[in-house]
Each structure stands twice: as structure tokens, then as C-alpha cells.
Design an enzyme around this catalytic site. Structure first.
Site, short mmCIF file in Angstrom:
data_model
loop_
_atom_site.label_atom_id
_atom_site.label_comp_id
_atom_site.label_asym_id
_atom_site.label_seq_id
_atom_site.Cartn_x
_atom_site.Cartn_y
_atom_site.Cartn_z
CG ASP A 22 -1.69 -1.15 1.27
OD1 ASP A 22 -2.30 -1.90 0.02
OD2 ASP A 22 -2.09 -1.61 2.42
CD GLU A 27 19.99 3.55 8.76
OE1 GLU A 27 20.93 3.04 8.59
OE2 GLU A 27 19.44 4.56 9.09
CD GLU A 70 -12.93 -5.15 -4.88
OE1 GLU A 70 -13.42 -5.49 -5.94
OE2 GLU A 70 -13.14 -5.87 -3.85
CD GLU A 84 22.29 7.40 8.77
OE1 GLU A 84 22.39 6.74 9.57
OE2 GLU A 84 22.94 8.45 8.74
O1 FUB Z 1 -3.17 -4.05 2.85
C1 FUB Z 1 -4.57 -4.14 3.28
C2 FUB Z 1 -5.56 -3.76 2.31
O2 FUB Z 1 -5.09 -4.35 1.13
C3 FUB Z 1 -5.49 -2.27 1.82
O3 FUB Z 1 -5.96 -1.67 2.83
C4 FUB Z 1 -5.88 -2.36 0.37
O4 FUB Z 1 -6.21 -1.55 -0.18
C5 FUB Z 1 -5.36 -3.70 -0.17
O5 FUB Z 1 -4.10 -3.24 -0.56
#
Ligand code: FUB
Length: 600
Positions: A40, A334, A213, A332
Site C-alpha cells: 500500500d 539503511e 474496488e 546511512e
Molecule cells: O493492505 C491491506 C489492504 O489491502 C489495503 O487496505 C487495500 O488497499 C489492499 O491493498
């Protein structure tokens, strides 16, 4: 944690472990994070860096088991710094699980991070974290949910007129108008009509007649509003709609990223940065990856002339690097383009360190500009064991060893000491691999140039970390700046220019070598305006002043840092009485910043 010393102990079967390991020496830059699973992506451009806010899929998840959010940043789109987890479920006392997809934004000197979580009653809600820095720490801004209507996936945007919008939702799509405090809203949440004209046609699901969605990403570009979203689970693809108004009506525009890869969800975040456009998404491309063990990746793209978005496919190559990385300032551990086997953790000295290192683990930092070469490598290390070695290698994990540093046991994994060892044959620009044996933690590293002072850098205080030391104003007013930096904590600002040749300058008469080919690198960013900038050497021989272009002129802007680089030979016959390095514009008197300057 994807591969770790703990796992080595826990996994009885070496065969099983081998199946999880990424290929040593793999060249791909996607996914951009390889030591944990991430999902995400929500990028934010701030002060010349891209801050990337993500979720964190736990190892071996069989659901969206997510307990914390993570922050990463990059100035070059390939080397990403791990800033750890500045916000997690415990930040919100009223949250019980599901640290899912959010987005952060800057306003009023603060950073607001909108996230969905599940409450103890099992219903989803949206909370808002607030911080003074893009890397946190974030605290609960309200002590309660901002929005509570069982929906997820907030996206936030501040329009040109100052009105902020928060869109969110699965299965429906909602928005609220945020007040300027960013932690309250006016009116009630409003539902966007999900029409097939607006969001495409889905077949076979009477409850969801359109493609929408989840995972909306809302923004405006060149007067057009965009709603990018995850379409038609499962597996999802990324589609988008546009509108001439921030609240619709929306017109469906089609697919951006087709269904691809091993994750049945996808989630997009788009930005413009440093003159390019970037599309972030997630997939299941890491070893062990899948629908609940996802990884964030990025592609560079170009909008079509009419503002539509081309089809973008997942790649392993990723985005091209912007400029190069300077090894002569502290980097760094990381900050990683790739890694194998390491993990990260908060360092007692601040920031993060890499650790949980086993024999043969390595890190890769891409496009490191050594110039005329480094003399030594310095590393900040700790070891509760008996220490180990850091092999400094170029261009692959099995590439040429240009130096080896031995780290001692220090009595603790957070008991730090600094070690230095000689290196050789590092001229030019290379991918730097640090390959480890033994058990070592590494906090940061830095090279020292041959000849002292910056890779053969004849400039004093080229990294500008010592304020204006060594520098003068060739017209205008020079000051040390701490709010807009390319690397480290300082840059130089030139204001009050009254001629295009006005700029930061440095007297290099004593250090210039006749007949030498000099390589110049300087990072430039305007305070506003988009002039062309260049670096010049003015040198006076037998009373006549000559002007040598050290770099070609290149357009610079206020949205990010631009690297000017070039090679030019300085030669003269007679007596050199003065030589001045300076940065100027080809026309105009815009104020600008410079940082990380080398003439070597
Ligand atoms: O990562 C958890 C859920 O999966 C997210 O809120 C959605 O957008 C999907 O990527």
C-alpha cells in the site's frame, strides 16, 4: 524480516531457507524494499525527497496481518532509506488490528497521516496521526477516529484553493471536505455515485456493478482531477477516472496497470518528482511473496499529452536513478538499493542500523560517484560477538574487493565504534556492495577521498555541512540553510542576485592543477523559478580572465534537486593569478540552493 539469523536458527532445513533467498547479484531495483514485506505505497514529495509511507505485511501472513506502518525516503528513486516504524496500532488506543492503507500529507508545518484500522467492535474506522517531521514520530491527533463508517483506504489531497479532500472506501467511495486543521471536516461524509460511466462496468457481481474496488488515490494535475483505484478484486488491476471537479462527476478512463504478479491486491500512489512522473504499486515479487506478503515497487512514466495515463507494466528494473550518490558524506547503512539477509532496527545513536547479519549477507547502494577515487572506508559498527569483516566490493556481491575492514567485538549490539581501512581502485561511478562475514551491526559508512578533501575534491566544505566556510557570494547574499538540503543537514542559499553570474563561489587558485581534467558535480535547487544553471571556472592568466564551463547548463526547479555534472580540462600558459569556482544561471536572478559540490 524476510531472511534473518533468527530464521536460520528456527528453520531446520537449509533447503527451505535457500528457497527464500533472493539471487545473489540480482540486478533488479524492484521491489524497492527487500528486507521486509511492504504494501500500500503512499508517496509524498517534501523538500527534495520522496517520503514513502507503507504498510508492513508480517512474514508468513495468511491474512492482511498488519500491525505497523513504515516510512522510507529517497532523493534518487533507487536508494531508499529505512526510517523504521513511526506509527503502529498502539498509536491509536481505540484500534485493535489491521494497520492498512493510508496516505500522509504536509500542512501547517505538520504531517498528517490518515489510516484505516479495525476497532475492537470489529468495524473499520479512519484515524489520523500527526507529526512534526515526515519520519515521525506520529501521535494520535484526535484520540478517537476521524471517520467511523466501516470503510477503509483514505487518500488525501489539498486543492489549489486550499480545500482539502479526504476520499476513502471499499465497497463504496466517499469523500469529506477536511477543515484547514486537517483533523476535522465540514458537513457529512458524501457518497460518490458509483456509475458505470464513472468507474467502468463489472460483470458477474450484482452488488458491485462498477470496477471500483478500493485503494483510491486522488489528486489534481494540470487542472484535471484523477481518481486512481484498485479495480475488480480478485485479482485487482489499477484503473482510473478523471473529472473537471474535485467531487465529480467522474469519467472512467481505463486500465493503468493490468492484473499482474503474485498478489491478488494492488494499490497505487502517483507523484511528480524532479521533472518525472512515478507510479508506485505493490506485488508479491519477493521470495516468499504473495497476496499477504507483498512488496512495493515503482515505475517511471510519462503522461500522454492529453493528460491520460499510459499502460504501465510491473518491471524488475524499476525507475532510473536520479543523479548519483556521494560517498564522501555520511551515508546511512539503511540506505539501500538492494540487500540480502540483513534486517534493520532503531539505532541507539538515532535513526536505524542494519543488523542480524550472517556470513555472506550484503547490501547494495546504487550509483556511487567515487570520482577520482577513495583512499579509505570508514564504518560505524557494533558487535556483541567477536566482530567480523566488511568487504567493500564494486558492482556485484561477488565483485572486486577494493578493501576489507575488520570490526572488533564492542561488547554490545548497540555499543558503537568507528573503524577505517584503506581502499583502492574506486575511480568512477559504481554500485557499492558491502558484504559481511561474522556478526556485525552497521550504523553508517563514509569514504575519504584520495588526496584528502572530497574525492580529490579541491573545494573546501564541498558538502556545505560547515556552513559558509570556504564559500563566498559572487554577488548576492550567501547563507547556510538547514530547511532545504540535498544530503546531511545543511545547504547553501544564495539570495538577492542582481545578475545571472551572481552565485556561491570559492577561490580555488592555490589548488588548481594546470592541464588537469576536472570532474564537477553540484546539486542545485531554486527557491522559485526554473532557470538554467551551470558551474563555471573564472581564471585569470597574465591579467586576462577566462571562463570555462565546468558543467553544461541544465534546467533547475524548486520541486527537487538537480545534479549538474561535467568534465572539463583546465590549462593555461603564463601566470595564474586567480581562479574562482562559481555556480550561476544562464539568465535571470532567481534565488537558489546548492549542496554536495565537488571539483576533482
Ligand atoms: O493492505 C491491506 C489492504 O489491502 C489495503 O487496505 C487495500 O488497499 C489492499 O491493498
Amino acid at each position: 524480516m524476510i531472511i534473518s539469523r533468527r530464521l536460520v536458527v528456527a528453520f531446520a532445513s537449509l533447503l527451505c531457507l535457500a528457497a527464500l533467498l533472493p539471487a545473489v547479484g540480482a540486478r533488479a531495483d524492484n521491489p524497492i524494499v527487500r528486507h521486509i514485506y511492504t504494501a500500500d505505497p503512499a508517496p509524498l514529495v517534501f523538500n527534495g525527497r520522496v517520503y514513502l509511507y507503507t504498510g508492513h505485511d508480517e512474514d508468513g501472513s495468511t491474512f492482511f496481518t498488519m500491525r505497523e506502518w513504515r516510512v522510507w525516503s529517497s532523493a534518487d528513486m533507487v536508494n531508499w532509506t529505512d526510517h523504521g516504524s513511526p506509527m503502529n496500532l498502539a498509536t491509536f488506543s481505540w484500534a485493535s488490528s489491521d494497520a492498512w492503507a493510508g496516505q500522509a500529507i504536509f500542512r501547517n508545518g505538520k504531517f498528517y497521516w490518515y489510516v484505516p484500522v479495525r476497532m475492537a467492535n470489529g468495524s473499520n474506522a479512519i484515524g489520523v496521526g500527526v507529526a512534526d517531521s515526515p519520519t515521525g514520530p506520529f501521535r494520535d491527533a484526535l484520540g478517537r477516529p476521524l471517520i467511523q463508517n466501516a470503510e477503509i483506504d483514505p487518500t488525501v489531497y489539498i486543492d489549489d484553493d486550499g480545500q482539502a479532500y479526504l476520499y476513502y472506501g471499499n465497497p463504496r467511495l466517499w469523500f469529506v471536505r477536511l477543515n484547514s486543521d486537517m483533523i476535522s471536516f465540514s458537513g457529512s461524509p458524501t457518497q460518490i455515485p458509483l456509475t458505470t460511466a464513472g468507474f467502468g462496468t463489472r460483470t458477474g457481481d450484482a452488488n458491485r456493478p462498477t470496477l471500483y474496488e478500493e485503494g483510491p488515490w486522488f489528486y489534481r494535475r494540470n487542472g484535471l482531477y484523477y481518481m486512481v483505484f484498485a479495480a475488480k478484486c480478485c485479482s485487482e488491476f489499477i484503473a482510473y477516472s478523471t473529472s473537471s471537479s474535485p467531487t465529480g462527476p467522474w469519467t472512467y478512463r481505463g486500465t493503468i496497470m493490468p492484473t499482474q504478479g503474485a498478489s491478488f491486491t494492488n494499490h497505487a500512489g502517483l507523484i511528480d518528482f524532479n521533472g518525472g512522473s512515478y507510479f508506485f504499486y505493490h506485488n508479491g515479487a519477493l521470495p516468499g511473496g504473495g497476496g499477504f506478503t507483498r512488496s512495493v515497487a515503482v515505475e517511471k512514466f510519462t503522461y500522454n499529452g492529453d493528460g491520460t495515463i499510459p499502460t504501465i507494466n510491473m518491471s524488475t528494473g524499476g525507475a532510473p536513478q536520479i543523479g548519483t550518490l556521494n560517498p564522501y558524506v555520511r551515508q546511512e547503512a539503511e540506505t539501500l538499493a538492494q540487500s540480502n539477509g540483513i534486517e534493520t532496527e532503531p539505532a541507539s545513536e538515532g535513526g536505524m542500523n542494519i543488523g542480524w547479519i550472517d556470513n555472506g549477507d550484503w547490501t547494495k547502494t546504487k550509483g556511487v560517484a567515487f570520482g577520482t577515487g577513495a583512499a579509505s572506508f570508514t564504518a560505524r559498527v557494533a558487535s556483541a560477538g567477536s566482530g567480523g569483516n566488511i568487504e567493500v566490493r564494486l558492482d556485484s556481491a561477488t565483485g572486486t574487493v577494493v578493501g576489507t575492514c575488520t570490526a572488533p567485538g564492542t561488547g554490545g549490539w548497540q555499543t558503537w565504534t568507528t573503524i577505517t581501512c584503506p581502499v583502492n581502485n574506486t575511480t568512477g561511478t559504481h554500485d557499492l556492495y558491502l558484504r559481511f562475514t561474522g556478526g556485525i551491526n552497521l550504523n553508517w559508512w563514509q569514504f575519504t577521498p584520495t588526496g584528502g578533501g572530497g574525492g580529490g575534491n579541491i573545494l573546501t566544505n564541498g558538502n556545505t555541512e560547515s556552513g559558509t566556510t570556504g564559500w563566498s557570494a559572487f554577488g548576492g547574499t550567501l547563507s547556510s540553510n538547514t530547511s532545504v538540503v540535498h544530503d546531511g543537514t545543511r545547504s547553501l542559499a544564495i539570495t538577492g542576485r542582481t545578475a545571472s553570474w551572481n552565485g556561491p563561489s570559492q577561490n580555488v587558485t592555490a589548488n588548481l592543477t594546470n592541464g588537469k581534467s576536472y570532474t564537477t558535480s553540484v546539486w542545485v535547487r531554486t527557491q522559485s523559478g526554473t532557470p538554467s544553471a551551470k558551474a563555471t571556472l573564472a581564471y585569470t592568466v597574465n591579467g586576462t580572465t577566462n571562463y570555462l564551463a565546468l558543467t553544461p547548463a541544465a534546467a533547475v526547479n524548486s520541486g527537487g534537486w538537480t545534479q549538474l555534472s561535467g568534465t572539463a580540462t583546465v590549462s593555461w600558459t603564463g601566470t595564474l593569478s586567480s581562479a574562482t569556482f562559481y555556480v550561476e544561471t544562464t539568465s535571470g536572478t532567481d534565488s537558489f540552493y546548492i549542496d554536495d559540490v565537488s571539483l576533482q
